[in-house]
Design a protein around this motif. Sequence first.
Motif, PDB file in Angstrom:
ATOM      1  N   VAL A 165       0.843  -1.191   0.000  1.00  0.00           N
ATOM      2  CA  VAL A 165       0.000   0.000   0.000  1.00  0.00           C
ATOM      3  C   VAL A 165       0.881   1.245   0.000  1.00  0.00           C
ATOM      4  O   VAL A 165       1.876   1.313   0.737  1.00  0.00           O
ATOM      5  CB  VAL A 165      -0.928   0.012   1.226  1.00  0.00           C
ATOM      6  N   SER A 166       0.521   2.214  -0.834  1.00  0.00           N
ATOM      7  CA  SER A 166       1.224   3.488  -0.844  1.00  0.00           C
ATOM      8  C   SER A 166       0.213   4.628  -0.922  1.00  0.00           C
ATOM      9  O   SER A 166      -0.906   4.450  -1.395  1.00  0.00           O
ATOM     10  CB  SER A 166       2.204   3.564  -2.023  1.00  0.00           C
ATOM     11  N   GLY A 167       0.619   5.778  -0.444  1.00  0.00           N
ATOM     12  CA  GLY A 167      -0.261   6.941  -0.429  1.00  0.00           C
ATOM     13  C   GLY A 167      -1.386   6.851   0.575  1.00  0.00           C
ATOM     14  O   GLY A 167      -2.337   7.640   0.523  1.00  0.00           O
ATOM     15  N   GLU A 168      -1.281   5.915   1.527  1.00  0.00           N
ATOM     16  CA  GLU A 168      -2.386   5.705   2.466  1.00  0.00           C
ATOM     17  C   GLU A 168      -2.666   6.930   3.335  1.00  0.00           C
ATOM     18  O   GLU A 168      -3.756   7.071   3.893  1.00  0.00           O
ATOM     19  CB  GLU A 168      -2.130   4.482   3.350  1.00  0.00           C
ATOM     20  N   GLN A 169      -1.682   7.839   3.446  1.00  0.00           N
ATOM     21  CA  GLN A 169      -1.899   9.064   4.231  1.00  0.00           C
ATOM     22  C   GLN A 169      -2.987   9.937   3.639  1.00  0.00           C
ATOM     23  O   GLN A 169      -3.540  10.816   4.314  1.00  0.00           O
ATOM     24  CB  GLN A 169      -0.592   9.855   4.349  1.00  0.00           C
ATOM     25  N   HIS A 170      -3.332   9.697   2.376  1.00  0.00           N
ATOM     26  CA  HIS A 170      -4.393  10.483   1.735  1.00  0.00           C
ATOM     27  C   HIS A 170      -5.789  10.026   2.148  1.00  0.00           C
ATOM     28  O   HIS A 170      -6.769  10.734   1.860  1.00  0.00           O
ATOM     29  CB  HIS A 170      -4.263  10.398   0.214  1.00  0.00           C
ATOM     30  N   LEU A 171      -5.897   8.873   2.783  1.00  0.00           N
ATOM     31  CA  LEU A 171      -7.184   8.390   3.278  1.00  0.00           C
ATOM     32  C   LEU A 171      -7.355   8.873   4.710  1.00  0.00           C
ATOM     33  O   LEU A 171      -6.652   8.404   5.611  1.00  0.00           O
ATOM     34  CB  LEU A 171      -7.250   6.859   3.221  1.00  0.00           C
ATOM     35  N   PRO A 172      -8.237   9.824   4.970  1.00  0.00           N
ATOM     36  CA  PRO A 172      -8.385  10.344   6.332  1.00  0.00           C
ATOM     37  C   PRO A 172      -8.868   9.270   7.289  1.00  0.00           C
ATOM     38  O   PRO A 172      -9.629   8.379   6.917  1.00  0.00           O
ATOM     39  CB  PRO A 172      -9.417  11.471   6.169  1.00  0.00           C
ATOM     40  N   ARG A 173      -8.432   9.366   8.517  1.00  0.00           N
ATOM     41  CA  ARG A 173      -8.795   8.363   9.519  1.00  0.00           C
ATOM     42  C   ARG A 173     -10.219   8.531  10.027  1.00  0.00           C
ATOM     43  O   ARG A 173     -10.771   7.627  10.633  1.00  0.00           O
ATOM     44  CB  ARG A 173      -7.817   8.423  10.694  1.00  0.00           C
ATOM     45  N   ARG A 210       1.724 -13.797  -5.605  1.00  0.00           N
ATOM     46  CA  ARG A 210       1.472 -12.591  -6.386  1.00  0.00           C
ATOM     47  C   ARG A 210       1.708 -11.328  -5.543  1.00  0.00           C
ATOM     48  O   ARG A 210       1.569 -11.337  -4.323  1.00  0.00           O
ATOM     49  CB  ARG A 210       0.040 -12.562  -6.905  1.00  0.00           C
ATOM     50  N   LEU A 211       2.041 -10.242  -6.243  1.00  0.00           N
ATOM     51  CA  LEU A 211       2.167  -8.919  -5.629  1.00  0.00           C
ATOM     52  C   LEU A 211       0.998  -8.065  -6.087  1.00  0.00           C
ATOM     53  O   LEU A 211       0.724  -7.968  -7.286  1.00  0.00           O
ATOM     54  CB  LEU A 211       3.483  -8.256  -6.046  1.00  0.00           C
ATOM     55  N   VAL A 212       0.296  -7.445  -5.139  1.00  0.00           N
ATOM     56  CA  VAL A 212      -0.811  -6.546  -5.449  1.00  0.00           C
ATOM     57  C   VAL A 212      -0.511  -5.184  -4.833  1.00  0.00           C
ATOM     58  O   VAL A 212      -0.225  -5.080  -3.633  1.00  0.00           O
ATOM     59  CB  VAL A 212      -2.150  -7.086  -4.915  1.00  0.00           C
ATOM     60  N   ASP A 213      -0.545  -4.156  -5.672  1.00  0.00           N
ATOM     61  CA  ASP A 213      -0.335  -2.785  -5.209  1.00  0.00           C
ATOM     62  C   ASP A 213      -1.672  -2.075  -5.065  1.00  0.00           C
ATOM     63  O   ASP A 213      -2.533  -2.161  -5.943  1.00  0.00           O
ATOM     64  CB  ASP A 213       0.527  -2.010  -6.205  1.00  0.00           C
ATOM     65  N   VAL A 214      -1.831  -1.363  -3.951  1.00  0.00           N
ATOM     66  CA  VAL A 214      -2.943  -0.440  -3.741  1.00  0.00           C
ATOM     67  C   VAL A 214      -2.332   0.940  -3.567  1.00  0.00           C
ATOM     68  O   VAL A 214      -1.476   1.132  -2.699  1.00  0.00           O
ATOM     69  CB  VAL A 214      -3.771  -0.804  -2.492  1.00  0.00           C
ATOM     70  N   ARG A 215      -2.733   1.871  -4.405  1.00  0.00           N
ATOM     71  CA  ARG A 215      -2.147   3.212  -4.334  1.00  0.00           C
ATOM     72  C   ARG A 215      -3.255   4.253  -4.264  1.00  0.00           C
ATOM     73  O   ARG A 215      -4.154   4.292  -5.099  1.00  0.00           O
ATOM     74  CB  ARG A 215      -1.245   3.481  -5.540  1.00  0.00           C
ATOM     75  N   PHE A 216      -3.168   5.095  -3.221  1.00  0.00           N
ATOM     76  CA  PHE A 216      -4.096   6.202  -3.039  1.00  0.00           C
ATOM     77  C   PHE A 216      -3.463   7.481  -3.568  1.00  0.00           C
ATOM     78  O   PHE A 216      -2.272   7.726  -3.382  1.00  0.00           O
ATOM     79  CB  PHE A 216      -4.435   6.396  -1.561  1.00  0.00           C
TER      80      PHE A 216
END
Length: 269
Positions: free
Chosen positions: A28-36, A177-183
């Motif tokens: 996971v990358s960019g997860e800081q863009h998802l507000p808590r 497998r590698l799975v990317d999640v990017r925000f």
Amino acid sequence: MPDMEPWYATTIAICRTALRGLRVTTRVSGEQHLPRQGGVLLACAHASYPDFLFVGKAGLARGRRVRFMCRHDIWNVPVVAQAMTGMRHVPVDRLAPAGAYLTARRLLKEGQAVLAFPEAGISFSYTVRPLMRGVAALARETGVPVVPVVVWGSQRLYSVGRPVNGRGPRPDLTRGRLVDVRFGEPLSVAAGADLVDTTRLLGHTLTDLLESVQRLPEHRPGPTDYAPWYPAHLGGHAPDRTEALLYDELPTSAVLPTWGPLPGATPLP
């Protein structure tokens, strides 16, 4: 997570077991863009059937239970219907979408994280296909931020593809497998924003975000690989946009692309 809904807790346990058994690495990358906390609308490019597993997993790491907007026919299966309703997911009937809109609006006003697939289906070309205006409309009315998100690598597990003898691809249970999640960075939609212009901006944003992951060396096919799981304009063998029109079921009200590769574009070497 406190006050976990029973259906959500059970589903999480099942999904974690399945991903562990397949030895899937979720990055996971960019997860800081998802507000808590607070209402947020996630707009996700759709590459595979299990995309929701990976976005949901990333959301839990941020303390969010994501409510997904999904095809309404999923609710035709009795036990699945109970689970989907218990997790507060939203059934979407393309022929009568107003009910889904009102339900999603209520959830956003409650402060929930709601995810929409604005393509209204999986892209056969693995490019961002025509987009519905619902995301722009919801964000304009509620004032919540729109967080673009893409999933890549999941298409190698189970997705669409050219039919062979009238059948699409079956699940591929290859392990490791590698799975990317990017925000991506949140988009704000002003109260007077034009829905078509906003949807076009979203299309360009999702395309840039998706290609930033697709171009990573670990996701690119080898020079001699047959890669129907990789977009044609980047050198893969998936249907290009022109061929994909033979397979895609596109709502007539969708905003046509001004983003991504032109039909018939020459593949990159």
